[in-house]
Design a protein around this motif. Structure first.
Motif, PDB file in Angstrom:
ATOM      1  N   LEU A 107      13.600   8.885   0.132  1.00  0.00           N
ATOM      2  CA  LEU A 107      14.722   8.993   1.033  1.00  0.00           C
ATOM      3  C   LEU A 107      13.809   9.617   2.067  1.00  0.00           C
ATOM      4  N   ALA A 108      12.338   9.545   2.963  1.00  0.00           N
ATOM      5  CA  ALA A 108      11.832   9.788   3.992  1.00  0.00           C
ATOM      6  C   ALA A 108      11.581   8.610   4.572  1.00  0.00           C
ATOM      7  N   ASP A 109      11.421   7.223   3.738  1.00  0.00           N
ATOM      8  CA  ASP A 109      12.285   6.336   4.865  1.00  0.00           C
ATOM      9  C   ASP A 109      13.499   6.100   4.743  1.00  0.00           C
ATOM     10  N   PRO A 110      13.272   5.257   6.231  1.00  0.00           N
ATOM     11  CA  PRO A 110      14.694   4.672   6.391  1.00  0.00           C
ATOM     12  C   PRO A 110      15.373   3.876   6.063  1.00  0.00           C
ATOM     13  N   LEU A 111      14.178   2.836   5.793  1.00  0.00           N
ATOM     14  CA  LEU A 111      14.719   1.826   4.581  1.00  0.00           C
ATOM     15  C   LEU A 111      15.197   2.234   3.145  1.00  0.00           C
ATOM     16  N   ARG A 112      15.080   2.880   2.625  1.00  0.00           N
ATOM     17  CA  ARG A 112      15.282   3.639   1.519  1.00  0.00           C
ATOM     18  C   ARG A 112      16.122   4.520   1.470  1.00  0.00           C
TER      19      ARG A 112
ATOM     20  N   PHE B  95      12.102  -1.408  -3.679  1.00  0.00           N
ATOM     21  CA  PHE B  95      12.517  -0.331  -4.748  1.00  0.00           C
ATOM     22  C   PHE B  95      11.794   0.225  -5.920  1.00  0.00           C
ATOM     23  N   ARG B  96      10.734  -0.144  -6.102  1.00  0.00           N
ATOM     24  CA  ARG B  96       9.303   0.299  -7.156  1.00  0.00           C
ATOM     25  C   ARG B  96       9.300   2.265  -6.631  1.00  0.00           C
ATOM     26  N   THR B  97       9.269   2.600  -5.302  1.00  0.00           N
ATOM     27  CA  THR B  97      10.002   4.389  -4.816  1.00  0.00           C
ATOM     28  C   THR B  97      11.075   4.729  -5.131  1.00  0.00           C
ATOM     29  N   LEU B  98      12.253   3.798  -5.026  1.00  0.00           N
ATOM     30  CA  LEU B  98      13.109   4.462  -5.635  1.00  0.00           C
ATOM     31  C   LEU B  98      13.640   4.402  -6.821  1.00  0.00           C
ATOM     32  N   ARG B  99      13.358   3.961  -7.671  1.00  0.00           N
ATOM     33  CA  ARG B  99      13.355   3.520  -9.155  1.00  0.00           C
ATOM     34  C   ARG B  99      12.521   4.955 -10.149  1.00  0.00           C
ATOM     35  N   GLU B 100      11.255   5.279  -9.385  1.00  0.00           N
ATOM     36  CA  GLU B 100      10.366   6.028  -9.651  1.00  0.00           C
ATOM     37  C   GLU B 100      10.893   7.442  -9.114  1.00  0.00           C
ATOM     38  N   ALA B 101      11.151   7.412  -8.204  1.00  0.00           N
ATOM     39  CA  ALA B 101      12.027   8.816  -8.155  1.00  0.00           C
ATOM     40  C   ALA B 101      13.261   9.328  -8.300  1.00  0.00           C
ATOM     41  N   GLY B 102      13.587   8.247  -9.115  1.00  0.00           N
ATOM     42  CA  GLY B 102      15.322   8.583 -10.068  1.00  0.00           C
ATOM     43  C   GLY B 102      16.390   8.208  -9.550  1.00  0.00           C
TER      44      GLY B 102
ATOM     45  N   LEU C 146      16.725  -6.405   4.076  1.00  0.00           N
ATOM     46  CA  LEU C 146      15.539  -5.672   4.095  1.00  0.00           C
ATOM     47  C   LEU C 146      14.520  -6.294   5.264  1.00  0.00           C
ATOM     48  N   PRO C 147      14.818  -6.139   6.387  1.00  0.00           N
ATOM     49  CA  PRO C 147      13.514  -6.473   7.544  1.00  0.00           C
ATOM     50  C   PRO C 147      11.933  -5.997   7.843  1.00  0.00           C
ATOM     51  N   VAL C 148      11.860  -6.696   6.017  1.00  0.00           N
ATOM     52  CA  VAL C 148       9.900  -6.970   5.680  1.00  0.00           C
ATOM     53  C   VAL C 148       9.543  -7.597   4.638  1.00  0.00           C
ATOM     54  N   SER C 149       8.848  -7.756   3.424  1.00  0.00           N
ATOM     55  CA  SER C 149       7.916  -8.666   3.424  1.00  0.00           C
ATOM     56  C   SER C 149       8.925  -9.021   2.121  1.00  0.00           C
ATOM     57  N   LYS C 150       8.476  -9.972   0.958  1.00  0.00           N
ATOM     58  CA  LYS C 150       8.829  -9.503  -0.545  1.00  0.00           C
ATOM     59  C   LYS C 150       8.432  -8.772  -0.653  1.00  0.00           C
ATOM     60  N   ALA C 151       6.783  -8.167  -0.741  1.00  0.00           N
ATOM     61  CA  ALA C 151       6.214  -7.444  -1.783  1.00  0.00           C
ATOM     62  C   ALA C 151       6.625  -5.840  -0.877  1.00  0.00           C
ATOM     63  N   THR C 152       6.994  -5.634   0.121  1.00  0.00           N
ATOM     64  CA  THR C 152       7.574  -4.543   0.703  1.00  0.00           C
ATOM     65  C   THR C 152       8.423  -4.016  -0.283  1.00  0.00           C
ATOM     66  N   VAL C 153       9.110  -4.983  -0.221  1.00  0.00           N
ATOM     67  CA  VAL C 153      10.718  -4.643  -0.347  1.00  0.00           C
ATOM     68  C   VAL C 153      10.533  -4.531  -1.998  1.00  0.00           C
TER      69      VAL C 153
END
Length: 107
Positions: free
Chosen positions: A22-27, A61-68, A50-57
């Motif tokens: 949650l430290a990242d504003p986009l997440r 989402f991987r970060t959000l998923r792995e954090a639960g 999200l205003p980022v590349s597909k790889a960054t998206v």
């Protein structure tokens, strides 16, 4: 132990990983938008625009998923993300209310 898709069990959701995600504003934006929607509502990752590349998206989402914080399910050629509202509220009561209040006027 996380499942085959990288989703931790509810009791394995750690505060440090959640706060780091949650430290990242986009997440945070993704979680707030999911929290504002109906319980169990699923959205494609691209629907957040999200205003980022597909790889960054994918990374976000991987970060959000792995954090639960979210559960992702493959639907054809896209992935749907759903907020793990019940799991988050059980582990960290009030966290989602704090996040949604961040967007409120005067917050």
């Amino acid at each position: 132990m996380p499942d085959d898709e990288g989703h931790p069990a509810p009791e394995e959701i750690e505060l440090g990983k959640v706060l780091s995600a949650l430290a990242d504003p986009l997440r945070r934006r993704v979680v707030r938008e999911l929290a504002a929607g109906p319980d169990g509502g699923a959205r494609t990752c691209s629907s957040f625009e999200l205003p980022v590349s597909k790889a960054t998206v994918t990374h976000h989402f991987r970060t959000l998923r792995e954090a639960g914080l979210v559960r992702q399910v493959d639907r054809g050629n896209s992935r749907m993300a759903t907020l793990r509202r019940t799991d988050i509220e059980q582990r960290f009561p009030g966290l989602l209310a704090l996040l949604t209040a961040e967007d409120a006027p005067g917050a």
